[in-house]
Design a protein around this motif. Structure first.
Motif, PDB file in Angstrom:
ATOM      1  N   PHE A   1       0.869  -1.180   0.000  1.00 11.67           N
ATOM      2  CA  PHE A   1       0.000   0.000   0.000  1.00 11.67           C
ATOM      3  C   PHE A   1       0.898   1.219   0.000  1.00 11.67           C
ATOM      4  CE2 PHE A   1       0.575  -1.306   4.405  1.00 11.67           C
ATOM      5  CZ  PHE A   1       0.788  -0.131   5.115  1.00 11.67           C
ATOM      6  N   GLU A   2       0.446   2.275  -0.652  1.00 16.09           N
ATOM      7  CA  GLU A   2       1.289   3.452  -0.818  1.00 16.09           C
ATOM      8  C   GLU A   2       0.498   4.716  -0.509  1.00 16.09           C
ATOM      9  OE1 GLU A   2       0.330   5.429  -3.634  1.00 16.09           O
ATOM     10  OE2 GLU A   2      -1.202   3.918  -4.016  1.00 16.09           O
ATOM     11  N   THR A   3       1.212   5.786  -0.225  1.00 18.87           N
ATOM     12  CA  THR A   3       0.575   7.011   0.221  1.00 18.87           C
ATOM     13  C   THR A   3       1.557   8.158   0.045  1.00 18.87           C
ATOM     14  OG1 THR A   3      -0.525   8.053   2.127  1.00 18.87           O
ATOM     15  CG2 THR A   3       1.322   6.601   2.608  1.00 18.87           C
ATOM     16  N   ALA A   4       1.210   9.329   0.527  1.00 15.78           N
ATOM     17  CA  ALA A   4       2.122  10.471   0.581  1.00 15.78           C
ATOM     18  C   ALA A   4       1.776  11.282   1.825  1.00 15.78           C
ATOM     19  CB  ALA A   4       1.993  11.341  -0.675  1.00 15.78           C
ATOM     20  N   VAL A   5       2.791  11.936   2.391  1.00 17.61           N
ATOM     21  CA  VAL A   5       2.615  12.680   3.632  1.00 17.61           C
ATOM     22  C   VAL A   5       3.665  13.780   3.670  1.00 17.61           C
ATOM     23  CG1 VAL A   5       4.168  11.245   5.033  1.00 17.61           C
ATOM     24  CG2 VAL A   5       2.195  12.350   6.121  1.00 17.61           C
ATOM     25  N   THR A   6       3.433  14.826   4.424  1.00 17.13           N
ATOM     26  CA  THR A   6       4.400  15.910   4.493  1.00 17.13           C
ATOM     27  C   THR A   6       5.598  15.506   5.357  1.00 17.13           C
ATOM     28  OG1 THR A   6       3.097  16.868   6.285  1.00 17.13           O
ATOM     29  CG2 THR A   6       2.737  17.749   4.077  1.00 17.13           C
ATOM     30  N   TRP A   7       6.747  16.176   5.103  1.00 16.74           N
ATOM     31  CA  TRP A   7       7.983  15.808   5.799  1.00 16.74           C
ATOM     32  C   TRP A   7       7.871  15.954   7.308  1.00 16.74           C
ATOM     33  CZ3 TRP A   7      11.299  12.850   3.633  1.00 16.74           C
ATOM     34  CH2 TRP A   7      11.623  12.950   2.282  1.00 16.74           C
TER      35      TRP A   7
ATOM     36  N   PRO B   1       7.398  13.037   1.168  1.00 18.39           N
ATOM     37  CA  PRO B   1       7.684  11.822   0.412  1.00 18.39           C
ATOM     38  C   PRO B   1       6.423  11.003   0.144  1.00 18.39           C
ATOM     39  CG  PRO B   1       8.012  11.373   2.719  1.00 18.39           C
ATOM     40  CD  PRO B   1       7.478  12.791   2.630  1.00 18.39           C
ATOM     41  N   ALA B   2       6.591  10.010  -0.726  1.00 19.61           N
ATOM     42  CA  ALA B   2       5.546   9.015  -0.978  1.00 19.61           C
ATOM     43  C   ALA B   2       6.026   7.670  -0.439  1.00 19.61           C
ATOM     44  CB  ALA B   2       5.246   8.922  -2.465  1.00 19.61           C
ATOM     45  N   PRO B   3       5.665   7.320   0.794  1.00 20.22           N
ATOM     46  CA  PRO B   3       6.059   6.013   1.347  1.00 20.22           C
ATOM     47  C   PRO B   3       5.252   4.885   0.707  1.00 20.22           C
ATOM     48  CG  PRO B   3       5.470   7.598   3.078  1.00 20.22           C
ATOM     49  CD  PRO B   3       4.962   8.132   1.780  1.00 20.22           C
ATOM     50  N   TYR B   4       5.939   3.816   0.401  1.00 23.87           N
ATOM     51  CA  TYR B   4       5.335   2.645  -0.249  1.00 23.87           C
ATOM     52  C   TYR B   4       5.671   1.447   0.637  1.00 23.87           C
ATOM     53  CZ  TYR B   4       4.229  -0.284  -4.418  1.00 23.87           C
ATOM     54  OH  TYR B   4       3.690  -1.181  -5.306  1.00 23.87           O
ATOM     55  N   PHE B   5       4.658   0.889   1.287  1.00 27.81           N
ATOM     56  CA  PHE B   5       4.843  -0.191   2.262  1.00 27.81           C
ATOM     57  C   PHE B   5       4.602  -1.551   1.604  1.00 27.81           C
ATOM     58  CE2 PHE B   5       3.715   3.548   4.714  1.00 27.81           C
ATOM     59  CZ  PHE B   5       4.569   3.497   5.809  1.00 27.81           C
ATOM     60  N   THR B   6       5.404  -2.522   1.978  1.00 24.47           N
ATOM     61  CA  THR B   6       5.214  -3.910   1.568  1.00 24.47           C
ATOM     62  C   THR B   6       5.016  -4.757   2.815  1.00 24.47           C
ATOM     63  OG1 THR B   6       6.612  -3.649  -0.386  1.00 24.47           O
ATOM     64  CG2 THR B   6       6.267  -5.895   0.406  1.00 24.47           C
TER      65      THR B   6
ATOM     66  N   THR C   1      -2.452  10.303   2.358  1.00 27.22           N
ATOM     67  CA  THR C   1      -3.500  10.219   1.345  1.00 27.22           C
ATOM     68  C   THR C   1      -3.861   8.760   1.096  1.00 27.22           C
ATOM     69  OG1 THR C   1      -4.062  10.660  -0.985  1.00 27.22           O
ATOM     70  CG2 THR C   1      -1.752  10.256  -0.501  1.00 27.22           C
ATOM     71  N   SER C   2      -5.083   8.536   0.675  1.00 29.31           N
ATOM     72  CA  SER C   2      -5.553   7.171   0.432  1.00 29.31           C
ATOM     73  C   SER C   2      -4.768   6.487  -0.680  1.00 29.31           C
ATOM     74  CB  SER C   2      -7.045   7.175   0.086  1.00 29.31           C
ATOM     75  OG  SER C   2      -7.315   8.075  -0.974  1.00 29.31           O
ATOM     76  N   THR C   3      -4.185   7.245  -1.585  1.00 33.24           N
ATOM     77  CA  THR C   3      -3.325   6.684  -2.623  1.00 33.24           C
ATOM     78  C   THR C   3      -2.511   7.789  -3.257  1.00 33.24           C
ATOM     79  OG1 THR C   3      -3.267   5.480  -4.741  1.00 33.24           O
ATOM     80  CG2 THR C   3      -5.207   6.835  -4.311  1.00 33.24           C
ATOM     81  N   HIS C   4      -1.240   7.507  -3.497  1.00 34.77           N
ATOM     82  CA  HIS C   4      -0.384   8.456  -4.206  1.00 34.77           C
ATOM     83  C   HIS C   4      -0.386   8.196  -5.704  1.00 34.77           C
ATOM     84  CE1 HIS C   4       3.652   9.509  -5.944  1.00 34.77           C
ATOM     85  NE2 HIS C   4       3.385  10.660  -5.378  1.00 34.77           N
TER      86      HIS C   4
END
Length: 567
Positions: free
Chosen positions: A413-419, A459-464, A498-501
């Motif tokens: 799942f992936e997202t984006a968030v402020t620094w 950044p856009a963190p992408y979790f596995t 965000t729900s998706t980047h």
């Protein structure tokens, strides 16, 4: 009714990723086996699903007589268009319990056929699911449309796959929306130009799909999404054709292209677009940088993103991610850093970037970096850890397929968030999702993260995550996945993401999207849809419900009785 597919492309796996003849190498099987050992299981191969194991319902509607030659009800076509390539899509196939299948798959020969299909669908209350390459991982192409429609057709754009016009002066091209990534690039190559938008799904995704889902590409900074390459769009709706004007930029009110981008097939069928092109890169520079402290490495990436250097690659893998990608042993985080240019050597850019890296304790092989810049058109950037990561990145979907049959959940799942929020976000999202994994599987959680795209403000963190229920069954894994996915959706919204980047909303992220986006804006979108799609036939259930219809959240995350794995 013929059982032969009408697709003119190589046969795809309906139960997994890629073409039907794809195989894992011995090295890939070994790498996957090492990953699975951490879950207490060994690599084994199970019989893959076969067409004969599925009994599909008879189509509920009849196609229009004038277009019947473009309609298919073959089992292979219907199963291939029953869903995308998410974990849940594949697991249901491995269980021999297909997602809802479309009544028909239609392959329009041209834009006029699309107009006629939408006219017929409106008249007969048939839902239409736009389909590009079928690589959706969020329930975006599933025939799960609720109960208020007489039937469902999947509209496959594969026959509209040409580059129609090239403007070498402005460096732009008019391209049909059904062109797969390799198809459009091969047609642009004789002109000495490239779109150079390479999502992980590049081989099996289309220009129209990228536009409809606001897909992210391989560039880590600046031109991160297909949005940045779109000059104008053309979209067929049930109420007419929307053609935007081809311009480099405009301040003339809200941009109509911005409404088309990310509309996910709910407003119309994108049939073509003018896209900005560029010359292929001639110069490259790459480095693989090790960091002991992941959060300190993230600070380094923030500084790089804010430096104005604009690296083409700036992907930060945490220690666990290096193991799953086969580029590390879990003792260090690794930053895959790269620059490319069609115009000039890159030594000054890389030199300054490495100064910043050193300021934050990063370690790298200076000789390897120098080799990556040895003249134009060198392949050195494909070697070492950076090259190994790239190869693993492209092949990872193939590794997942046999794991699904073993009852192993391998998903992202992936997202984006402020620094400013990232350190807490990274820790809290991992903790929330790990708690759910351990609760629903009874096993220790394995979660990794990489930053796929970076901006000056975040950044856009992408979790596995990889998990396996104690009984090792696919059914238990699918039930557990559902709760894990809901927990991930909640965690990223709860902690400010965000729900998706770049994976789109589809059906699987809709519950998070509804928390993220202001209700007034969603009402505005529903009103716009009602104007162009008054009968609500286009991809119902994605993003929002059509006015005057209740579809709700359908598909893999549809509400259902609680299982023994529910939190």
């Amino acid at each position: 009714m013929s059982n032969a597919t009408l697709s003119r492309r190589p046969i795809r796996r309906f139960w997994g990723w890629g073409n039907d003849d794809a195989v894992l190498s011995a090295h890939e099987k070994s790498t996957l086996g090492t990953m699975l050992q951490a879950l207490g299981t060994a690599y084994t191969e199970h019989p893959v699903p076969q067409l004969a194991e599925f009994v599909l319902p008879t189509p509920r509607v009849s196609p229009p007589a004038a277009l019947v030659s473009q309609f298919s009800a073959s089992p292979l076509d219907r199963l291939n268009h029953a869903g995308g390539k998410s974990y849940a899509d594949c697991a249901r196939m491995w269980l021999r319990q297909a997602p809802p299948v479309p009544d028909w798959v239609v392959y329009p020969e041209n834009e006029l056929a699309i107009v006629d299909i939408l006219d017929w669908a409106q008249t007969h209350n048939v839902a239409v699911i736009p389909y590009g390459g079928g690589s959706s991982v969020c329930g975006g192409v599933e025939a799960a449309v609720g109960t208020s429609y007489a039937g469902v057709v999947s509209l496959d754009m594969e026959r509209l796959s040409r580059v129609l016009e090239v403007d070498p002066v402005s460096r732009a091209a008019r391209i049909q929306a059904g062109a797969l990534g390799p198809e459009l690039e091969s047609q642009l190559k004789p002109h000495g130009l490239t779109l150079r938008h390479f999502p992980q799904s590049f081989e099996f995704s289309t220009l129209g799909g990228w536009i409809a889902t606001r897909a992210g590409g391989h560039y880590a900074t600046q031109t991160t999404h297909i949005d940045d390459f779109v000059e104008s769009t053309r979209m067929v709706t049930p109420s007419g054709i929307l053609q935007t004007r081809r311009l480099p930029a405009s301040g003339a009110g809200p941009s109509p292209d911005r409404l088309v981008l990310g509309s996910e097939g709910t407003l119309g069928i994108v049939t073509e677009a003018w896209t900005r092109l560029q010359a292929p890169p001639q110069f490259r520079a790459s480095a693989a940088v090790k960091f002991v402290d992941y959060l300190q490495a993230a600070q380094c990436v923030r500084v790089l993103a804010q430096s104005g250097l604009n690296p083409s690659n700036c992907r930060l893998l945490d220690a666990a991610e290096t193991v799953s990608s086969g580029v590390g042993d879990g003792s260090h985080a690794i930053l895959v850093l790269g620059f490319e240019s069609a115009d000039h050597p890159l030594q000054p850019w890389m030199a300054r970037a490495l100064e910043l890296v050193a300021d934050y304790g990063g370690r790298f092989d200076a000789d390897a970096v120098a080799r990556s810049m040895d003249g134009a058109n060198t392949d050195e950037h494909r070697s070492g850890a950076a090259g190994a990561w790239r190869q693993a990145f492209l092949r990872m979907p193939y590794w997942r397929d046999p794991a699904v049959g073993m009852g192993v959940i391998m998903d992202t799942f992936e997202t984006a968030v402020t620094w400013d929020r990232f350190p807490d976000f990274y820790a809290n999202v991992k903790a929330d999702v790990a708690h759910t994994i351990e609760r629903v599987t009874g096993q220790e959680a394995w979660i990794s993260c990489r930053l796929t795209h970076v901006y000056p403000d975040g950044p856009a963190p992408y979790f596995t995550f990889v998990a396996r229920p104690a009984d090792g069954s696919v059914a238990s894994a699918l039930a557990a996945w559902r709760d894990i996915k809901l927990a991930a959706n909640a965690a990223i919204i709860d902690h400010g993401g965000t729900s998706t980047h770049h994976h789109a909303v589809g059906r699987d992220h809709r519950n998070a999207y509804e928390r993220e986006v202001d209700p007034l804006f969603r009402a505005m979108l529903a009103a716009a849809k009602h104007r162009v799609d008054p009968h609500g036939i286009l991809n119902p259930g994605v993003l929002f419900d059509p006015l005057h219809r209740t579809v709700g959240i359908t598909g893999a995350l549809a509400p259902r009785p609680k299982s023994q794995f529910s939190v």
